[in-house]
Design an enzyme around this catalytic site. Structure first.
Site, PDB file in Angstrom:
ATOM      1  N   LYS A 168      -2.197  68.813  84.509  1.00  0.00           N
ATOM      2  CA  LYS A 168      -0.843  69.285  84.517  1.00  0.00           C
ATOM      3  C   LYS A 168      -0.580  68.346  84.473  1.00  0.00           C
ATOM      4  O   LYS A 168       1.095  68.602  83.503  1.00  0.00           O
ATOM      5  CB  LYS A 168      -1.110  70.339  86.417  1.00  0.00           C
ATOM      6  N   ARG A 202      -9.810  68.933  98.799  1.00  0.00           N
ATOM      7  CA  ARG A 202      -8.327  69.092  97.884  1.00  0.00           C
ATOM      8  C   ARG A 202      -8.477  70.998  97.290  1.00  0.00           C
ATOM      9  O   ARG A 202      -8.039  71.320  96.792  1.00  0.00           O
ATOM     10  CB  ARG A 202      -7.829  68.235  97.164  1.00  0.00           C
TER      11      ARG A 202
HETATM   12  P1  AMP Z   1      -0.875  66.306  93.342  1.00  0.00           P
HETATM   13  O1  AMP Z   1      -0.298  64.403  92.868  1.00  0.00           O
HETATM   14  O2  AMP Z   1      -0.530  66.977  92.944  1.00  0.00           O
HETATM   15  O3  AMP Z   1      -2.584  66.249  93.434  1.00  0.00           O
HETATM   16  O4  AMP Z   1      -0.829  65.578  94.825  1.00  0.00           O
HETATM   17  C1  AMP Z   1      -1.592  64.909  95.620  1.00  0.00           C
HETATM   18  C2  AMP Z   1      -1.403  65.374  96.833  1.00  0.00           C
HETATM   19  O5  AMP Z   1      -0.002  65.425  97.672  1.00  0.00           O
HETATM   20  C3  AMP Z   1      -1.481  66.699  97.442  1.00  0.00           C
HETATM   21  O6  AMP Z   1      -3.365  66.855  98.081  1.00  0.00           O
HETATM   22  C4  AMP Z   1      -0.868  66.830  98.847  1.00  0.00           C
HETATM   23  O7  AMP Z   1      -1.712  66.459  99.723  1.00  0.00           O
HETATM   24  C5  AMP Z   1       0.097  65.970  98.297  1.00  0.00           C
HETATM   25  N1  AMP Z   1       1.112  67.209  97.920  1.00  0.00           N
HETATM   26  C6  AMP Z   1       1.769  67.264  96.672  1.00  0.00           C
HETATM   27  N2  AMP Z   1       2.761  68.349  96.077  1.00  0.00           N
HETATM   28  C7  AMP Z   1       2.470  68.964  96.859  1.00  0.00           C
HETATM   29  C8  AMP Z   1       3.197  70.617  98.129  1.00  0.00           C
HETATM   30  N3  AMP Z   1       4.237  70.789  96.531  1.00  0.00           N
HETATM   31  N4  AMP Z   1       2.960  70.665  99.026  1.00  0.00           N
HETATM   32  C9  AMP Z   1       2.153  69.885  99.887  1.00  0.00           C
HETATM   33  N5  AMP Z   1       1.875  68.912  99.542  1.00  0.00           N
HETATM   34  C10 AMP Z   1       1.535  68.216  97.796  1.00  0.00           C
END
Ligand code: AMP
Length: 213
Positions: free
Chosen positions: A13, A171
């Protein structure tokens, strides 16, 4: 145009969002990037978020909703935005709907980037990012010419602290339990556009552009 990019961790994404930003001239709004930036700055919010991120869980809804609400009202988002990594729970999606209602906005498309779960672990644990320019690589699928060095700017490549195998497993479980129900949520709202997230990056970008019209 307001877009949501939905999909499991490792679906690509973020990579596609960065390319779509150039095509559509709307900002990428990545809650993960915002939380990592807050952590890098050492803000109380960033330090609080770290506990959840390191465990592969979700940061509390109230925190991420506040970040998104503020971000989508910035001047560069008046022509639209691309939400990447948000919403991640049905509660966040409902809250987003209510915020958009008060702003007189709607989501135009929810693009679900679909990748078999058997592929995700390898995609995530092999990811490397440039500390200087943010370019992304993969040790097997898209290796840099020189190990540990960014092809684009010569910066140092690092592995995200939550891309180790144990955290990745958590995750992926978090995604299955809490985020996957959003597919049904947006399907019922007739907003969902499913695309195959396996293949060459250019082909996947083409599929997304096709559904966005
Ligand atoms: P990402 O970079 O989108 O993979 O996000 C990394 C981490 O940030 C995730 O594993 C969550 O711990 C936290 N995170 C990101 N977006 C969200 C969201 N919308 N709600 C809750 N936690 C989030």
């Amino acid at each position: 145009m307001n877009i949501i990019l939905l999909g499991p961790p490792g679906a690509g994404k973020g990579t596609q969002a960065k390319r779509l930003v150039e095509k559509y001239h709307i900002p990428q709004v990545s809650t993960g990037d915002m939380l990592r930036a807050a952590l890098k700055e050492g803000t109380p919010l960033g330090l609080e978020a770290k506990k959840y991120m390191d465990a592969g869980g979700l940061v509390p809804d109230s925190v991420v909703i506040g970040l998104v609400k503020e971000r989508i009202q910035k001047p560069d988002a008046t022509g639209g935005y691309m939400l990447d990594g948000f919403p991640r729970t049905v509660a966040q999606a409902q809250e987003l709907d209510s915020i958009l209602g008060t702003l007189g906005q709607t989501i135009d498309h929810v693009v679900s980037v679909e990748v078999p779960s058997s592929e995700l672990l390898g995609r995530l644990t092999g990811r490397r990012t440039c500390r200087a320019c943010g370019a992304g690589f993969h040790v097997i699928f898209d290796p840099p010419k020189k190990e540990g060095v960014c092809d684009k700017c010569g910066g140092e490549l690092y592995q995200r602290s939550d891309d180790n195998e144990a955290t990745v497993q958590s995750r992926l479980e978090t995604y299955e339990a809490q985020t996957k129900p959003l597919i049904d949520y947006y399907q019922k709202a007739s907003k969902l556009r499913r695309i195959d997230g396996v293949g060459q990056m250019d082909d996947i970008l083409g599929r997304i552009q096709k559904v966005l019209g």
